[in-house]
Design a protein around this motif. Structure first.
Motif, PDB file in Angstrom:
ATOM      1  N   THR A 135       0.445  -0.712  -0.326  1.00  0.00           N
ATOM      2  CA  THR A 135       0.067  -0.704   0.187  1.00  0.00           C
ATOM      3  C   THR A 135       0.884   1.207  -0.196  1.00  0.00           C
ATOM      4  OG1 THR A 135      -1.532  -1.514   1.060  1.00  0.00           O
ATOM      5  CG2 THR A 135      -2.054   1.034   1.323  1.00  0.00           C
ATOM      6  N   ILE A 136       2.266   1.120   0.191  1.00  0.00           N
ATOM      7  CA  ILE A 136       2.751   2.151   0.907  1.00  0.00           C
ATOM      8  C   ILE A 136       3.348   2.508  -0.113  1.00  0.00           C
ATOM      9  CG2 ILE A 136       5.173   3.479   2.061  1.00  0.00           C
ATOM     10  CD1 ILE A 136       4.113   2.383   4.658  1.00  0.00           C
ATOM     11  N   ASN A 137       3.997   1.640  -0.849  1.00  0.00           N
ATOM     12  CA  ASN A 137       5.049   1.263  -2.787  1.00  0.00           C
ATOM     13  C   ASN A 137       3.474   1.848  -3.310  1.00  0.00           C
ATOM     14  OD1 ASN A 137       6.977   0.665  -1.680  1.00  0.00           O
ATOM     15  ND2 ASN A 137       6.448  -1.486  -2.085  1.00  0.00           N
ATOM     16  N   LEU A 138       2.130   1.686  -3.166  1.00  0.00           N
ATOM     17  CA  LEU A 138       1.015   2.394  -4.251  1.00  0.00           C
ATOM     18  C   LEU A 138       1.556   4.089  -4.148  1.00  0.00           C
ATOM     19  CD1 LEU A 138      -1.156  -0.408  -3.766  1.00  0.00           C
ATOM     20  CD2 LEU A 138       0.211   0.401  -6.031  1.00  0.00           C
ATOM     21  N   PHE A 139       1.570   4.581  -3.464  1.00  0.00           N
ATOM     22  CA  PHE A 139       1.116   5.915  -2.822  1.00  0.00           C
ATOM     23  C   PHE A 139       2.829   6.345  -3.447  1.00  0.00           C
ATOM     24  CE2 PHE A 139      -1.932   5.206   0.374  1.00  0.00           C
ATOM     25  CZ  PHE A 139      -3.396   6.658   0.773  1.00  0.00           C
TER      26      PHE A 139
END
Lengths: 243, 472
Positions: free
Chosen positions: A49-53
């Protein structure tokens, strides 16, 4: 009037080429002055999820927005509004703490800081003064994490992403870190933190989300959780993993 | 942002042990190459002067120009040939001029001192094509995947950093860092030259600058290749192995293989084969002439001088006819060999063009005048000298040079004064004109242009790979 969220996931989904579903239709938001803690076991989809941000990955569907900007549509504009601290902050080991700060802060688009500014921030994050001009070769993980958070502070972005920032820190460092996070929230930062640490999450987060197998299986505010046993709730939600 | 990353890259490399080792090795090797080059030039100049003196001394006391049957000319040492050897040590430095016939260079440096041929000299060409290309790989193999392994790539790209700017900055930073251990010792080396009494002319400076320029492009091409492989692999150990293998193929194998392949594909008759054909032909026409000589009838005269003049005329005519026939065959055989050789060389150069390091060798040799053209230039200029020599000897002796003739000297009591010795310095002096930078500029530009294309292609590959690189 309610402030607009600075970090927002809308139906965020990531399916890898091999078919594995890493994040499935996740939606949440983090407003200024709020800490959102994502709890979950290994492989739950927190880091994805953080990588998608950060646009390190392209979403299969949905979007991750930073300050209203979809990060996959305009990553450079979106990243101007966010600072990032990883689980294991890695900096240039043949640079001193101050040199690392100076480089990454300028890379983040902030200029005009003086050596005194660096000194003050490093002291604020708890890095002893004698370490400021030492090369990072001999730094412990805790010391590197402090440098990482100092970089995030100096970048002065309205949103901060933290990927398991207290993992591997000793209790004192972990406590100091969470105190610091509290002060950043008080300054109006929107903070999204992934963590395994239920107790620190309950202590400091305004909203807690539990992820399991890419799904956001629970999302509650601190107020709603006040009478709940978070550990029991977490284990119940995680139970599906061990079943 | 690009400037910031370049500055970081420079600081990162300058404070690394890798840089210190590279700088140390480069400094020692480059300065040593200048020292060895300068010393070799001194020795070669002394040998050249001594050979010229010895050549003149052999005719000391000679009183008749007809006794001067041959005169040696020498290839003077070139200051830059000692820094970029090329074929300067392989080709013969001496040519015996007889006034007619074929010219052949002999007494090469490596022929005189075979031990040097075994390991060759340490020169700038070796340093650029072997040492610096290897260092370029050492500097570049972990430019991208090393950052990922260190964990700094993720933090870097959590900021608003365009990938294009980042990869350009990484390349420029590493390139500048690599230029320091290269240019500082070269500058020091250039300052050493005057101490050895070596002065470079304007054309030499241009050649040196262009050689360094081609070297820098070569190093840049290998650095771009390293960046490409680094941006195409996850682990620095993998990229290092891949690059080391590519380096061995490009630097060590391709240049040698190109010559072997060209030799297999295009067969060039050996000098011995050609000489054997020429000898057979010469024997044949000699036999024919011997028959004519046997049937020679001298003019019926009591005057000895008249008889000898008639005989000389007859012999001269035979020699001229023989030489004409021989020259025709020789020219045909030589032309055939030269054409086959040119074909073989072209093929070898085409195959070796796969290797940027081989392209640098070719470019440096062409601009420096120490390529395969060097021997041709020496022979061409020697031929021109031979014409001057023949004209001079004809004027002095009244005879054409190189043939067979009888000289009858009549000594009478009237000749009281002893004959005066000849002054050998009256002979035209051979002055070799080195190949100018302009003469090699076309080929140099071609080779360097291909090198620049390699650099751009490798960088384009790195750029493309990095656009899709997983920075996590």
């Amino acid at each position: 009037m309610e402030q607009q969220p600075l970090l927002e996931a809308n139906g965020l989904t990531k399916r890898y080429e091999d078919g594995a579903l890493a994040v499935n239709n996740v939606s949440f938001s983090v407003r200024p002055g709020e800490i959102y803690a994502m709890l979950g076991g290994n492989g739950a989809g927190k880091t994805t999820t953080i990588n998608l941000f950060l646009n390190f990955l392209e979403p299969t569907s949905g979007e991750a927005r930073i300050a209203g900007i979809a990060s996959h549509a305009d990553p450079l504009a979106a990243k101007k509004h966010v600072a990032f601290v990883s689980e294991n902050v890695m900096l240039y080991t043949n640079f001193t703490a101050v040199q690392n700060l100076a480089y990454f802060v300028r890379l983040g688009g902030r200029t005009g800081y003086t050596t005194e500014d660096y000194r003050r921030v490093l002291l604020r994050v708890g890095l002893q003064e004698e370490a400021h001009h030492k090369k990072l070769k001999g730094f412990s993980k805790g010391m590197r994490q402090k440098c990482g958070i100092a970089i995030a502070i100096l970048k002065d972005a309205p949103a901060i992403l933290l990927d398991e920032p207290t993992s591997g820190l000793d209790p004192k460092s972990g406590y100091e870190f969470m105190q610091l996070l509290g002060s950043l929230r008080d300054e109006g930062k929107a903070i999204l933190m992934s963590t395994h640490d239920i107790f620190r999450a309950k202590e400091s987060a305004d909203t807690i989300g539990i992820m399991r197998q890419g799904n956001l299986v629970m999302q509650q505010s601190r107020a709603a959780l006040s009478g709940e046993d978070l550990e029991r709730l977490y284990m119940e939600h995680m139970a599906g993993v061990t079943e | 942002m690009v400037r910031l990353i370049i500055e970081k890259e420079l600081r990162d490399i300058f404070t690394s042990s890798k840089f210190l080792v590279t700088f140390g090795i480069c400094s020692v090797l480059i300065i040593l190459s200048f020292l060895i080059g300068a010393r070799n030039h001194q020795v070669a100049t002394a040998q050249y002067e001594a050979s010229k003196r010895a050549n003149d001394l052999q005719y000391e006391g000679v009183t008749d120009w007809t006794r001067v049957q041959e005169y040696k000319i020498f290839l003077p040492p070139q200051p830059l040939a000692t820094l970029v050897n090329g074929v300067a040590n392989d080709i013969g430095r001496t040519i015996e001029v007889r006034g007619r016939g074929e010219l052949r260079s002999q007494d090469s440096r490596y022929g005189d001192d075979p031990i040097f041929a075994l390991f060759r000299f340490l020169d700038l060409e070796f340093i650029f094509s072997i040492v610096l290309t290897l260092f370029a790989i050492l500097f570049g193999y972990d430019l991208i995947n090393g950052e990922k392994e260190r964990g700094t790539l993720r933090l870097t790209f959590s900021n608003a950093i365009p990938r294009t700017g980042y990869i350009i900055a990484k390349f420029i930073g590493a390139f500048l860092a690599l230029a320091v251990p290269l240019l500082v010792p070269i500058l020091a080396g250039i300052l050493i030259l005057p101490a050895f009494g070596i002065t470079l002319a304007g054309d030499d400076w241009l050649k040196l600058a262009l050689i360094i320029g081609a070297g820098i492009i070569t190093v840049g091409a290998f650095l771009a290749l390293a960046l490409f492989v680094s941006a195409s692999t996850e682990r620095s150990s993998t990229s290092f192995l891949v690059l080391l293998s590519l380096w061995i193929v490009m630097v060590m194998i391709v240049p040698r293989l190109s010559v072997v392949a060209a030799d297999q594909i295009v067969t060039v008759p050996s000098v011995d084969e050609i000489n054997s054909q020429k000898s057979r032909f010469m024997s044949q026409i000699w036999n024919e002439d011997r028959g004519r000589m046997n049937s020679y009838t001298p003019p019926k005269s009591q005057n000895v001088q008249e008889v000898m003049a008639g005989f000389n005329k007859f012999m001269q005519e035979l020699a001229d006819a023989r030489e004409k026939k021989f020259n025709e065959l020789s020219a045909r055989l030589n032309e055939e060999r030269t054409n086959r050789q040119a074909e073989q060389q072209m093929l070898a150069m085409l195959v070796s063009g796969v290797s940027p390091s081989a392209l640098f060798t070719l470019a440096a040799g062409e601009i420096n005048g120490t390529s395969l053209r060097m021997e041709r230039a020496f022979l061409e200029q020697a031929k021109e000298y031979q014409r001057q020599y023949a004209a001079f000897m004809k004027e002095k002796t009244g005879m054409n040079t190189g043939g067979f003739s009888f000289v009858v000297r009549m000594v009478t009591d009237d000749d009281a004064a002893p004959p005066k010795p000849i002054n050998i310095r009256e002979l035209p002096q051979f002055a070799f004109t080195p190949l100018s930078a302009a003469s090699g500029l076309g080929a140099y530009t071609g080779y360097t242009g291909v090198l620049a294309v390699y650099l751009l292609l490798f960088f384009a590959g790195a750029y493309r790979s990095f656009q899709r690189y997983d920075v996590r």
